[in-house]
Design an enzyme around this catalytic site. Structure first.
Site, PDB file in Angstrom:
ATOM      1  N   ASP A 254       7.811 -22.868 -20.074  1.00  0.00           N
ATOM      2  CA  ASP A 254       8.873 -23.537 -19.329  1.00  0.00           C
ATOM      3  C   ASP A 254       8.949 -22.999 -17.906  1.00  0.00           C
ATOM      4  O   ASP A 254       8.448 -21.910 -17.603  1.00  0.00           O
ATOM      5  CB  ASP A 254      10.225 -23.323 -20.024  1.00  0.00           C
ATOM      6  CG  ASP A 254      10.373 -24.180 -21.280  1.00  0.00           C
ATOM      7  OD1 ASP A 254       9.646 -25.181 -21.393  1.00  0.00           O
ATOM      8  OD2 ASP A 254      11.212 -23.837 -22.129  1.00  0.00           O
ATOM      9  N   LYS A 276      10.847 -28.619 -16.802  1.00  0.00           N
ATOM     10  CA  LYS A 276      12.192 -28.754 -17.338  1.00  0.00           C
ATOM     11  C   LYS A 276      13.170 -27.791 -16.676  1.00  0.00           C
ATOM     12  O   LYS A 276      13.728 -26.908 -17.299  1.00  0.00           O
ATOM     13  CB  LYS A 276      12.219 -28.605 -18.855  1.00  0.00           C
ATOM     14  CG  LYS A 276      11.506 -29.704 -19.565  1.00  0.00           C
ATOM     15  CD  LYS A 276      12.365 -30.344 -20.632  1.00  0.00           C
ATOM     16  CE  LYS A 276      12.715 -29.429 -21.754  1.00  0.00           C
ATOM     17  NZ  LYS A 276      12.033 -29.714 -23.003  1.00  0.00           N
ATOM     18  N   MET A 389      23.919 -22.410 -18.493  1.00  0.00           N
ATOM     19  CA  MET A 389      23.693 -23.405 -17.435  1.00  0.00           C
ATOM     20  C   MET A 389      25.014 -24.034 -17.002  1.00  0.00           C
ATOM     21  O   MET A 389      25.146 -25.247 -16.871  1.00  0.00           O
ATOM     22  CB  MET A 389      22.717 -24.480 -17.913  1.00  0.00           C
ATOM     23  CG  MET A 389      21.364 -23.926 -18.332  1.00  0.00           C
ATOM     24  SD  MET A 389      20.344 -25.099 -19.244  1.00  0.00           S
ATOM     25  CE  MET A 389      21.177 -25.164 -20.838  1.00  0.00           C
TER      26      MET A 389
END
Length: 487
Positions: A254, A276, A389
């Site tokens: 990632d 991503k 996040m």
């Protein structure tokens, strides 16, 4: 130009010295130490010592090395591949260094780094295997401490095993196809039956076990390991994750996985970034699923490297289902999730006796819907909430939680780049949390922890969330006033 402190100033190499001359100049203990070090190789040692001390003289006699019993002269360096200046006399050491450099001979002057072309490492010798530890002269004692640890880790029989492996090398290259089949043979050779037999001193059994491995060759079966890369710091990677990275043919990683972690895999492993990040998806999840299945069908050994823990907001469930449906074997290797790293940065107890005994992991996006999620009710009842996040939804999180009854004074801890040396820590209350959305200076991943247990954190290295938006009025000249933003 500012020098990058992460770059080596001395690049480690192994110099071929077999039956070639290495010169050591000196009469005392330093010369003896260098001679003993070089004697671990097959070099032809030449010692220049006009008045050798007793220990050095005895060592010269016992080891039958070439000895020039005369004051140093540049002719002593003839045909040498390396030279050591160990006289203890600064002027003489500099002269030896200058003479060697004039002849393009790399030179080491003991305790005089400015006169050195190379530095001698602390050496772990399992010939033909060698581990050299260097500190560019900055910490010889540290190098010796590291050497002692590595020496304990490596079997005394490792050199014999490597020699046996070398005897099978041509045959393995002839019989086994390049790639995962050959690599699996060598993995089994160095960690399986041959290694175990050599460990107990049974060299014949080790050879037989190696021959059996070679005859039992089969087509490689693909395998995918869903590996947690941790929150960012490479030393928080698990030992199992590190081992699998070293065995992988392909590393699918990632965007949030740091290069330092990806680089812990084999240098010749194929590296496939699948992106991503927020607002920038290089591959869809369906494409990633299809890629993992295809690599497994090709017989590849794959590490799917995910930030944090693969089972926490890592969409590992979809990838596991795709692999199950395709009949590809897989395993899951847990990692340190960002919430735990952020809590460690703050020295924050996520559960606290008499305060909270439960915890919630969430992205916070659930609060943007019309229905209050169950975890919000848990937060009101006292659970610690870790929001992943969460910078872009900070106002939504704070507003909805306050709206349904959580006190605006509830403690909040925020960490950008948890676990990394450049991490930033902020603290405040739930009422302060909306200010997080306006922090354009926060470009790294942000972790927010909310709850009464946060009050038990160590805020010594943290700054208030509201500091960036607090204004202070100070008197100016002739009665004017100046407003500034407090840092």
């Amino acid at each position: 130009m500012t020098q990058d402190p992460s770059k080596l100033n001395a690049f480690p190499v192994f110099v071929r010295v077999e039956e070639r001359v290495v010169v050591v100049v000196g009469n005392g203990d330093e010369a003896l130490a260098k001679a003993r070090l070089i004697a671990q190789s097959s070099a032809a040692i030449r010692i220049v010592a006009d008045r050798p001390e007793h220990a050095l003289a005895d060592w010269i006699a016992a080891n039958d090395v070439a000895h020039i019993r005369a004051p140093y002269d540049a002719s002593a360096l003839d045909s040498a591949v390396l030279a050591f200046a160990a006289t203890g006399d600064e002027a003489l050491d500099r002269r030896i260094s200058d003479d060697a450099r004039a002849l393009s001979i790399p030179v080491n002057a003991v305790d005089r780094p400015e006169c050195c072309d190379f530095f001698t490492p602390a050496l772990v010798n399992r010939a033909p295997v060698a581990v050299a530890i260097g500190t560019e002269g900055a910490g010889p004692v540290l190098a010796q401490l590291i050497r002692a640890r590595i020496d304990q880790m490596l079997s005394p029989s490792l050199g014999q095993l490597a020699t046996l492996g070398n005897s099978f090398r041509d045959l393995a290259e002839k019989l086994l196809p390049r790639g995962s089949v050959r690599r699996r043979f060598w993995n089994d050779f160095f960690s399986g039956a041959p290694a175990r037999a050599m460990e107990v001193g049974h060299a014949d059994e080790a050879r037989e076990a190696a021959a059996e491995l070679l005859l039992r060759r089969t087509a490689a079966r693909g395998h995918v390991a869903l590996v947690g890369a941790g929150p960012g710091a490479e030393d928080l990677l698990t030992l199992r994750a590190q081992r699998l990275l070293m065995q992988a043919d392909v590393i699918v990683h990632d965007a949030l996985v740091p290069e330092a972690v990806v680089a812990m895999g084999r240098r010749d492993a194929e590296r496939l970034p699948v992106g991503k990040r927020k607002g920038c998806h290089s591959k869809s999840q369906q494409e990633i699923n299809a890629l993992l299945v295809e690599l497994g069908r090709q017989g590849r050994q794959v590490v799917r490297l995910k930030s944090g823990d693969p089972l926490i907001f890592g969409r590992a469930g979809e990838e596991m289902q795709a692999l199950r449906d395709a009949g590809i074997s897989y395993e899951v290797v847990p990692g340190v999730t960002a919430a735990f790293a952020a809590a460690a940065d703050f020295e924050l107890p996520l559960t606290l006796r008499g305060v909270t005994s439960s915890m919630v992991f969430t992205t916070g996006h659930d609060l943007k819907g019309g229905t209050l999620p169950d975890w919000a009710k848990l937060a009101i009842s006292g659970a610690t909430v870790a929001v992943y996040m969460g910078r872009s939804v900070a106002a939504d999180v704070a507003g909805r939680l306050i709206e349904v009854g959580l006190s605006p004074d509830t403690a909040v801890a925020v960490v950008e780049n948890a676990s990394l040396s450049g991490r930033r820590l902020f603290h405040g209350t739930l009422a302060d949390l909306p200010s997080l959305e306006g922090r354009g200076d926060l470009s790294g991943p942000v972790m927010t922890i909310i709850g009464d247990a946060v009050a038990g954190a160590n805020f010594a290295n943290s700054e208030p969330l509201t500091a960036s938006r607090r204004t202070v009025t100070t008197p100016g000249p002739q009665g004017t006033a100046t407003e500034r933003t407090a840092a």
